[in-house]
Design a protein around this motif. Structure first.
Motif, mmCIF file in Angstrom:
data_model
loop_
_atom_site.group_PDB
_atom_site.id
_atom_site.type_symbol
_atom_site.label_atom_id
_atom_site.label_comp_id
_atom_site.label_asym_id
_atom_site.label_seq_id
_atom_site.Cartn_x
_atom_site.Cartn_y
_atom_site.Cartn_z
ATOM 1 N N GLU A 1 -71.152 -3.410 3.842
ATOM 2 C CA GLU A 1 -70.637 -3.850 5.086
ATOM 3 C C GLU A 1 -69.164 -4.359 5.057
ATOM 4 O O GLU A 1 -68.433 -4.157 5.863
ATOM 5 C CB GLU A 1 -71.653 -4.503 6.120
ATOM 6 N N CYS A 2 -69.037 -4.806 3.931
ATOM 7 C CA CYS A 2 -67.821 -5.754 3.680
ATOM 8 C C CYS A 2 -67.403 -5.728 2.210
ATOM 9 O O CYS A 2 -68.082 -4.977 1.461
ATOM 10 C CB CYS A 2 -67.844 -6.980 4.069
ATOM 11 N N SER A 3 -66.265 -6.239 1.820
ATOM 12 C CA SER A 3 -65.850 -6.205 0.407
ATOM 13 C C SER A 3 -66.573 -7.088 -0.482
ATOM 14 O O SER A 3 -66.194 -7.333 -1.686
ATOM 15 C CB SER A 3 -64.464 -6.232 0.250
ATOM 16 N N ARG B 1 -79.306 -11.883 0.413
ATOM 17 C CA ARG B 1 -79.055 -13.091 1.064
ATOM 18 C C ARG B 1 -77.780 -13.307 1.679
ATOM 19 O O ARG B 1 -77.542 -14.099 2.905
ATOM 20 C CB ARG B 1 -78.829 -14.565 -0.077
ATOM 21 N N HIS B 2 -76.840 -12.609 1.164
ATOM 22 C CA HIS B 2 -75.431 -12.706 1.741
ATOM 23 C C HIS B 2 -75.644 -11.679 2.842
ATOM 24 O O HIS B 2 -74.773 -12.043 4.083
ATOM 25 C CB HIS B 2 -74.259 -11.686 0.641
ATOM 26 N N PHE B 3 -76.305 -10.658 2.999
ATOM 27 C CA PHE B 3 -76.469 -9.702 4.033
ATOM 28 C C PHE B 3 -77.002 -10.493 5.236
ATOM 29 O O PHE B 3 -76.712 -10.302 6.399
ATOM 30 C CB PHE B 3 -77.291 -8.347 3.722
ATOM 31 N N HIS C 1 -74.321 -12.928 6.636
ATOM 32 C CA HIS C 1 -73.069 -12.409 7.100
ATOM 33 C C HIS C 1 -73.250 -11.167 8.064
ATOM 34 O O HIS C 1 -72.287 -10.931 9.020
ATOM 35 C CB HIS C 1 -72.187 -11.974 6.130
ATOM 36 N N HIS C 2 -74.254 -10.467 8.036
ATOM 37 C CA HIS C 2 -74.476 -9.131 8.662
ATOM 38 C C HIS C 2 -75.869 -9.105 9.186
ATOM 39 O O HIS C 2 -76.781 -8.262 9.136
ATOM 40 C CB HIS C 2 -74.560 -8.021 7.757
ATOM 41 N N PRO C 3 -76.202 -10.250 10.204
ATOM 42 C CA PRO C 3 -77.695 -10.302 10.692
ATOM 43 C C PRO C 3 -77.741 -9.059 11.746
ATOM 44 O O PRO C 3 -76.856 -8.632 12.461
ATOM 45 C CB PRO C 3 -77.877 -11.557 11.345
HETATM 46 ZN ZN LIG Z 1 -71.064 -8.123 3.381
#
Ligand SMILES: [Zn+2]
Length: 93
Positions: free
Chosen positions: A11-13, A30-32, A35-37
């Motif tokens: 979804e992102c860089s 964890r990042h997802f 940042h992208h719930p």
């Molecule tokens: Zn991301």
């Protein structure tokens, strides 16, 4: 501890550090979540193949060095073998 796998966010860089496959997937998850719930998780996995390239390079350098040593030894032997014989011949004559 450095691994040979990292995950790129779909979804992102964002990308994880070089970790084991398990660790990078965990970090990416964890990042997802942070940042992208609410977005369906997607990521790309990248594997590092530098270890083999590095070993191949070392082998090539070692072979070149060996070749150089062999050539230098041959040159030294042919050079030193003829000179003392000539000197000895001259001394006798
Ligand atoms: Zn991301």
């Amino acid at each position: 501890m450095a691994g040979n796998c990292r995950c790129w966010c779909g979804e992102c860089s964002y990308r994880t550090a070089w970790l084991s496959e398990e660790e990078s997937a965990e970090q990416q998850a964890r990042h997802f979540a942070e940042h992208h719930p609410g977005v369906a998780p997607s990521h790309r996995v990248e594997f590092r193949a530098k270890k083999h390239e590095g070993a191949g390079c070392v082998v090539v350098v070692a072979l070149l060095l060996l070749l150089l040593i062999v050539l230098a030894t041959c040159q030294y032997q042919s050079g030193s073998a003829s000179m003392p014989q000539l000197d000895a011949f001259r001394l006798r004559g």
